[in-house]
Design an enzyme around this catalytic site. Structure first.
Site, PDB file in Angstrom:
ATOM      1  N   ILE A  90       0.823  -1.207   0.000  1.00 21.71           N
ATOM      2  CA  ILE A  90       0.000   0.000   0.000  1.00 21.71           C
ATOM      3  C   ILE A  90       0.860   1.262   0.000  1.00 21.71           C
ATOM      4  O   ILE A  90       1.912   1.321   0.650  1.00 21.71           O
ATOM      5  CB  ILE A  90      -0.963  -0.006   1.208  1.00 21.71           C
ATOM      6  N   GLY A 146       0.007  -5.553   0.819  1.00 22.06           N
ATOM      7  CA  GLY A 146      -1.060  -5.725  -0.159  1.00 22.06           C
ATOM      8  C   GLY A 146      -0.692  -6.659  -1.295  1.00 22.06           C
ATOM      9  O   GLY A 146      -1.571  -7.241  -1.938  1.00 22.06           O
ATOM     10  N   ASP A 149      -1.938  -9.995  -0.315  1.00 22.37           N
ATOM     11  CA  ASP A 149      -3.387 -10.031  -0.539  1.00 22.37           C
ATOM     12  C   ASP A 149      -3.684 -10.310  -2.007  1.00 22.37           C
ATOM     13  O   ASP A 149      -4.574 -11.093  -2.342  1.00 22.37           O
ATOM     14  CB  ASP A 149      -4.017  -8.685  -0.149  1.00 22.37           C
ATOM     15  N   GLU A 169       1.295  -6.000   7.643  1.00 21.13           N
ATOM     16  CA  GLU A 169       0.312  -5.108   8.263  1.00 21.13           C
ATOM     17  C   GLU A 169       0.506  -4.875   9.754  1.00 21.13           C
ATOM     18  O   GLU A 169       0.323  -3.747  10.237  1.00 21.13           O
ATOM     19  CB  GLU A 169      -1.101  -5.630   7.981  1.00 21.13           C
ATOM     20  N   ASP A 177      -6.619  -6.594   6.084  1.00 20.99           N
ATOM     21  CA  ASP A 177      -8.083  -6.608   5.955  1.00 20.99           C
ATOM     22  C   ASP A 177      -8.597  -6.717   4.520  1.00 20.99           C
ATOM     23  O   ASP A 177      -9.794  -6.519   4.280  1.00 20.99           O
ATOM     24  CB  ASP A 177      -8.693  -5.361   6.629  1.00 20.99           C
TER      25      ASP A 177
END
Length: 300
Positions: A90, A146, A149, A169, A177
């Protein structure tokens, strides 16, 4: 199909896939190309920012994969990163206002708005899983936050020997999340290892990623990996799109349901999908000892 062009990737094609050429419109964070027939290459394309995921990225991925899902010319997708690494995760500088200063007049309204933001970001990677076309992701260098993810929403994961993965994270004060905590336990067999990675934010290197099942193949360098990814994509693209897309959809369904539910869904699925010319064409090719890649399947 042009078999030579599609199934035997030239070094020029591989280098083109690995290059950092200008990202075309309409996307500012992604470069889209078609290195071979029926194959779409999606490249994370902010090399000067280590492919950090800024505000534009989160919406562009949704638009991109929704378009791919409905594109009858595309049968398989390859995802990679431009520049020195796959992604730094991110882009905190660009995203801070969304996360740290959500709007709302009281706790309920702030929470409501923040939940909408989180679910919107979750869709950025869920859209990969929902896309019926198989997605092969090729990771080189760092895959942070990310990035994990993203890759856990893909169907096949490849990496280079210098790749490393980090569920980052907890180091920035939050629980992941947008998919890692939900998908990584389904990807890696060891719950203990998943917990360790998520709770300590330690780096996992290529050999451990391979032995744990996070990736299925490790390559010496990016060029070899991109050649391998394109060859694998060619093998998938050469099969019946009815069979391939039905296989992906049912694999995803079976992961989240019981065996009995999965079998029931499969029977309902194939009661219509078996009524395709692709079965007869494939059987005839097999009897004639021909590869499925020689068959001209209709678009889907």
């Amino acid at each position: 199909f042009s078999l030579k062009r599609c199934w035997l990737p030239s070094q020029a094609v591989v280098r083109a896939m690995s290059s950092s050429g200008g990202a075309p419109s309409p996307y500012t964070t992604l470069a889209i190309s078609h290195p071979a027939e029926s194959i779409t290459h999606v490249e994370l394309h902010r090399p000067e920012k280590r492919n950090a995921m800024n505000r534009a990225f989160w919406s562009e991925m949704v638009d991109c994969f929704n378009e791919i899902a409905g594109d009858p010319e595309c049968r398989v997708v390859v995802v990679s990163g431009a520049g020195k690494i796959f992604t730094a995760g991110i882009d905190l500088m660009d995203m801070a206002s969304d996360i740290l200063q959500p709007e709302g007049d009281d706790t309920a309204r702030i929470s409501w708005n923040l939940r909408q933001i989180i679910t919107k970001y979750q869709e950025t990677f869920s859209v990969i899983e929902k896309c019926p076309k198989p997605v092969v992701v090729a990771v080189h260098g760092a895959c942070v936050g990310g990035g994990v993810d993203l890759i856990t929403a893909c169907d096949i994961r490849l990496c280079t020997q210098d790749a490393w993965f980090q569920v980052k994270e907890v180091d920035i004060g939050l629980a992941a999340d947008v998919g890692t905590l939900q998908r990584l336990p389904k990807v890696i067999g060891s719950r203990s290892l998943v917990n360790e990675l998520a709770l300590t934010a330690r780096k996992m290197y290529a050999d451990e990623a391979k032995s744990s099942g996070l990736v299925s193949r490790v390559f010496a360098d990016k060029e070899a990996m991109m050649a391998g990814a394109l060859e694998m994509a060619g093998e998938i693209a050469g099969r019946s799109p009815v069979a391939v897309q039905g296989t992906k959809i049912n694999l995803v369904y079976s992961r989240d349901h019981s065996v009995a539910e999965g079998l029931n869904y499969m029977a309902t699925w194939n009661m219509s999908m078996l009524q395709t010319q692709d079965v007869m064409k494939s059987a005839q090719a097999a009897m004639e000892k021909k590869s499925p890649k020689t068959i001209a399947f209709s678009k889907l």
